[in-house]
Design a protein around this motif. Sequence first.
Motif, PDB file in Angstrom:
ATOM      1  N   ARG A  59     -33.164 -46.435 -19.905  1.00  0.00           N
ATOM      2  CA  ARG A  59     -32.275 -45.585 -20.702  1.00  0.00           C
ATOM      3  C   ARG A  59     -31.271 -44.869 -19.797  1.00  0.00           C
ATOM      4  NH1 ARG A  59     -35.907 -42.804 -22.927  1.00  0.00           N
ATOM      5  NH2 ARG A  59     -36.108 -44.051 -24.806  1.00  0.00           N
ATOM      6  N   THR A  60     -31.760 -44.319 -18.694  1.00  0.00           N
ATOM      7  CA  THR A  60     -30.888 -43.614 -17.752  1.00  0.00           C
ATOM      8  C   THR A  60     -29.839 -44.558 -17.178  1.00  0.00           C
ATOM      9  OG1 THR A  60     -32.638 -42.055 -17.181  1.00  0.00           O
ATOM     10  CG2 THR A  60     -30.853 -42.303 -15.597  1.00  0.00           C
ATOM     11  N   ARG A  65     -24.236 -46.642 -16.980  1.00  0.00           N
ATOM     12  CA  ARG A  65     -23.299 -47.765 -17.097  1.00  0.00           C
ATOM     13  C   ARG A  65     -22.331 -47.572 -18.256  1.00  0.00           C
ATOM     14  NH1 ARG A  65     -26.479 -53.212 -15.243  1.00  0.00           N
ATOM     15  NH2 ARG A  65     -26.812 -52.501 -13.113  1.00  0.00           N
ATOM     16  N   MET A  66     -22.830 -47.025 -19.366  1.00  0.00           N
ATOM     17  CA  MET A  66     -21.947 -46.760 -20.512  1.00  0.00           C
ATOM     18  C   MET A  66     -20.904 -45.707 -20.141  1.00  0.00           C
ATOM     19  SD  MET A  66     -22.637 -48.841 -22.881  1.00  0.00           S
ATOM     20  CE  MET A  66     -21.741 -48.121 -24.228  1.00  0.00           C
ATOM     21  N   GLN A  67     -21.313 -44.698 -19.370  1.00  0.00           N
ATOM     22  CA  GLN A  67     -20.370 -43.671 -18.935  1.00  0.00           C
ATOM     23  C   GLN A  67     -19.283 -44.302 -18.067  1.00  0.00           C
ATOM     24  OE1 GLN A  67     -20.148 -40.481 -19.827  1.00  0.00           O
ATOM     25  NE2 GLN A  67     -18.347 -40.197 -18.542  1.00  0.00           N
ATOM     26  N   ILE A  73     -12.413 -47.627 -19.864  1.00  0.00           N
ATOM     27  CA  ILE A  73     -11.625 -47.770 -21.089  1.00  0.00           C
ATOM     28  C   ILE A  73     -10.557 -46.678 -21.157  1.00  0.00           C
ATOM     29  CG2 ILE A  73     -11.715 -47.620 -23.618  1.00  0.00           C
ATOM     30  CD1 ILE A  73     -14.490 -49.029 -23.394  1.00  0.00           C
ATOM     31  N   TYR A  74     -10.924 -45.444 -20.838  1.00  0.00           N
ATOM     32  CA  TYR A  74      -9.933 -44.357 -20.816  1.00  0.00           C
ATOM     33  C   TYR A  74      -8.827 -44.644 -19.816  1.00  0.00           C
ATOM     34  CZ  TYR A  74     -12.600 -41.243 -23.860  1.00  0.00           C
ATOM     35  OH  TYR A  74     -13.239 -40.678 -24.927  1.00  0.00           O
ATOM     36  N   ALA A  75      -9.195 -45.197 -18.651  1.00  0.00           N
ATOM     37  CA  ALA A  75      -8.190 -45.532 -17.641  1.00  0.00           C
ATOM     38  C   ALA A  75      -7.231 -46.596 -18.172  1.00  0.00           C
ATOM     39  CB  ALA A  75      -8.862 -46.006 -16.357  1.00  0.00           C
ATOM     40  N   LEU A  76      -7.764 -47.597 -18.895  1.00  0.00           N
ATOM     41  CA  LEU A  76      -6.902 -48.627 -19.472  1.00  0.00           C
ATOM     42  C   LEU A  76      -5.986 -48.032 -20.536  1.00  0.00           C
ATOM     43  CD1 LEU A  76      -9.437 -51.575 -19.811  1.00  0.00           C
ATOM     44  CD2 LEU A  76      -7.513 -51.425 -18.218  1.00  0.00           C
TER      45      LEU A  76
END
Length: 83
Positions: A59-60, A65-67, A73-76
């Motif tokens: 989970r951690t 990895r999701m973070q 995605i924000y950078a793109l």
Amino acid sequence: MKPIKMPKEHRETMLDHIQEYFELERGESIGRLAADSLLDFFVNELGPAVYNQALSDCRTLTMQRMQGLEEDIYALEWKASRK
């Protein structure tokens, strides 16, 4: 939790290791039946805790990895909005 089943070859190897441990570390010989009972005991007693820790670790790692993916995605998005 359902019982943990392991392949016969794996179980046999584990039983060999238990018998070797008792011989080397404790200077005692234990039979196959005693090793088998000990293996069942530890699997039943420790298995759920080890399993839950593995799930927690998973989970951690997944959250990390999701973070990272979210940051990519924000950078793109930021790059696309600057064009």
